[in-house]
Design a protein around this motif. Structure first.
Motif, short mmCIF file in Angstrom:
data_model
loop_
_atom_site.label_atom_id
_atom_site.label_comp_id
_atom_site.label_asym_id
_atom_site.label_seq_id
_atom_site.Cartn_x
_atom_site.Cartn_y
_atom_site.Cartn_z
N SER A 1 0.72 4.07 -2.80
CA SER A 1 0.40 5.47 -2.50
C SER A 1 1.45 6.39 -3.11
N HIS B 1 2.43 29.20 -15.25
CA HIS B 1 3.22 28.53 -16.27
C HIS B 1 4.60 29.16 -16.44
N LEU C 1 7.01 26.19 -17.63
CA LEU C 1 6.25 25.24 -18.45
C LEU C 1 5.96 25.76 -19.84
N GLN D 1 -3.16 31.47 -14.46
CA GLN D 1 -2.62 30.32 -15.19
C GLN D 1 -1.31 30.70 -15.91
N TYR E 1 0.82 -1.22 0.00
CA TYR E 1 0.00 0.00 0.00
C TYR E 1 0.84 1.25 0.00
N ASP F 1 1.45 9.94 -9.98
CA ASP F 1 0.51 9.97 -11.10
C ASP F 1 -0.52 11.08 -10.97
N SER F 2 -1.00 11.29 -9.74
CA SER F 2 -2.17 12.16 -9.57
C SER F 2 -1.76 13.59 -9.26
N ARG F 3 -0.50 13.93 -9.54
CA ARG F 3 -0.08 15.27 -9.18
C ARG F 3 -0.78 16.33 -10.03
N GLY F 4 -1.01 16.04 -11.29
CA GLY F 4 -1.68 17.01 -12.14
C GLY F 4 -0.90 18.29 -12.24
N LEU F 5 -1.60 19.38 -12.58
CA LEU F 5 -0.97 20.69 -12.67
C LEU F 5 -1.12 21.32 -11.30
N GLN F 6 -0.02 21.46 -10.58
CA GLN F 6 -0.14 21.89 -9.20
C GLN F 6 1.09 22.57 -8.68
N LYS G 1 -7.43 26.02 -7.66
CA LYS G 1 -7.26 24.83 -8.52
C LYS G 1 -5.81 24.37 -8.55
N LEU G 2 -4.88 25.34 -8.56
CA LEU G 2 -3.46 25.00 -8.71
C LEU G 2 -2.74 24.90 -7.38
N ALA H 1 0.58 9.23 -5.74
CA ALA H 1 0.96 10.62 -5.48
C ALA H 1 1.66 11.20 -6.70
N ASP I 1 -9.90 31.63 -7.96
CA ASP I 1 -10.32 30.29 -8.40
C ASP I 1 -9.16 29.55 -9.06
#
Lengths: 335, 335
Positions: B27, B294, B299, B290, B23, B33-38, B70-71, B31, B66
């Protein structure tokens, strides 16, 4: 002794369960906190072009893919293989039938494609346009080059290369709107900002290397002191480069070309072409993906309405121009 | 028996360790994979305005906030409290000294602020402009309303409200560029697309409710059949609304106003004003955040250069116009 061992087993088990639960809880909290802006790998965003094998699209697709990688979603690249309206319409119809999470389209023909774009939007599939617009359609946004501004940037670079003086010429495709805009941006800027410079001729290169080369030869006879040439498209650009190579001068002709195909970049590398105008192709793809993602996830303010009188996203995006010279040419070869 | 129990302990422990490691490994993978744009909550992005208490900025700031939520980053709202160049310059200087992750600025005076913007960019602080541009500066992008297109949208709505016929008038602030552009977009559209409509008068409302009201009274005397009025700013808009209320007609005057302050929205709610043009203020704030994110995270493609001849981001973004009517007015009250 037996009892003691049993107690040990129970204690160890409880401790292990505690440790396990602690970590598994923490991982849940992290997953929530660290989610950021992120989608699902099952979301499929499709980029649709025409003449889909063209080098030009590579960087658009790279931007689209980079956006998808950042947001954890999937992309697909489709398009008409030829410059063929019917073929693009067929491809688009097939894609719409599969209900993707979003479509980024470069429209070969606005009039023919508008009904199909509107059909997709009515079916709840987000559509944005890039590089080639369909102004009357219900697509949410257009991301592309402002060609007038591209001409302005080229003129500024030419002024810098020629120390702001002398005769310059333009080789273009008269009658084609994007090329006329590039020409006008260049002419206006020279006229308004650089009184010691003059655009002596606007010639038709027909988008052909041989024709453009021949035009340069005529120009150099008529204007032996010509300081520079701005050529508004890449195929003619290499022809202009060849003409300049064939007639060496003590004060070399300054050539500014357009786009970043391999032939142009090679001539920047060897100094034949001084600079080329790179369109913001990566930005077109990257921000198209972002926009489609925001529509798909309902993250826009305002939300789209069926009446279509609202703008959930920026409606027109000038993706900009970058000046490529010997210093940064290495960054522009397709990777 | 004792041996058996020991074996049990060992087996259970090994199993527990295995489960735990499985596990904890998963995890980690999640962590990643699921980082996304952050980003990081320690990153601080600053929005800078003038007349910072104005209702108009609320929605810009909401978009900025907002985006930050999100970020996963932080924001700060600063600005000159007055319409005061010196005050905005002082505020900006204080902010630059703290080296924030990025600055989104609405520039009160392009000429005065350009050196300071350029100083921030040279110091490696990303700057984008929204709502009010500083065209000569080194800021990476401008996000705002295309006022000509706003006038086009107003004319299209007016044509719909008046069944495409009759006399219409405009109340504006002649000589102010954004208002002149709105006026021209409206006039051109009526002239080019609606032959049975006519703009009979362009009056100066001086951005004042009483003056605008008085202008409408004069208009209604001179043109008793006047079908509609487009007023290019909100304060005058409520004056026009009051004038229309005072002179009830069988075929009510169609009024189109601009922006979404409370007075305007109330008059849309009670039917006095038919529609108002809402600027894409949330989009200005959201996409500014945004873009800064970037730039801060490197980015963009291409990356910014010190020579400044490249466009890491879209350079000009038309954030669009939304038509607010009785149907969607509830969405526009500040939350």
């Amino acid at each position: 002794m037996k009892k003691m061992l049993l107690i040990y087993i129970v204690i160890i088990s409880i401790f292990m369960i505690y440790v396990f639960r602690y970590y598994s809880q923490q991982s849940e909290v992290n997953a929530w906190d660290s989610r950021g802006l992120q989608g699902d790998i099952a979301e499929n965003y499709v980029m649709v072009t025409f003449q889909s094998g063209l080098e030009y699209w590579k960087s658009c697709l790279k931007g689209f893919e980079d956006g998808a990688e950042k947001l954890g979603v999937s992309v697909e690249y489709r398009g008409a293989t030829q410059y063929d309206v019917q073929e693009q319409m067929t491809v688009l119809e097939q894609i719409i039938a599969k209900k993707p999470a979003g479509i980024a389209l470069s429209a070969i023909d606005p009039a023919a494609l508008t009904p199909m774009i509107d059909k997709a939007v009515a079916a709840g599939i987000p559509v944005v346009l890039f590089d080639a617009d369909a102004p009357g359609s219900r697509a949410y946004s257009f991301l592309g080059t402002n060609n007038y501004n591209a001409g302005v940037t080229a003129a500024e670079k030419m002024a810098q290369l020629t120390s702001r003086e002398g005769q310059v010429a333009i080789i273009t495709l008269p009658g084609m709107q994007n090329h006329d805009e590039r020409t006008k941006g260049f002419e206006d800027t020279v006229h308004e900002r650089y009184p010691a410079m003059k655009v002596v001729k606007v010639a038709d290169g027909k988008g052909d290397a041989r024709v453009s080369r021949h035009e340069v030869e005529k120009l150099l006879k008529a204007y032996p002191d010509l300081a520079g040439i701005f050529v508004t498209e890449a195929t003619g650009g290499t022809g202009v480069g060849e003409a300049a190579k064939a007639v060496p001068r003590s004060n070399p002709l300054k050539i500014i070309s357009f786009d970043t195909n391999k032939g142009t970049l090679d001539m920047i590398g060897d100094g034949t072409i001084s600079a080329t105008m790179a369109q913001g192709t990566w930005n077109m793809g990257y921000w198209s993906l972002q926009y489609l993602f925001h529509l798909h996830h309902g993250l826009t303010v305002p939300a789209p309405t069926s009446a279509g009188e609202v703008s959930p996203l920026p409606v027109r995006v000038d993706t900009g121009i970058s000046v490529v010279t010997r210093e940064n040419v290495a960054d522009y070869y397709a990777k």
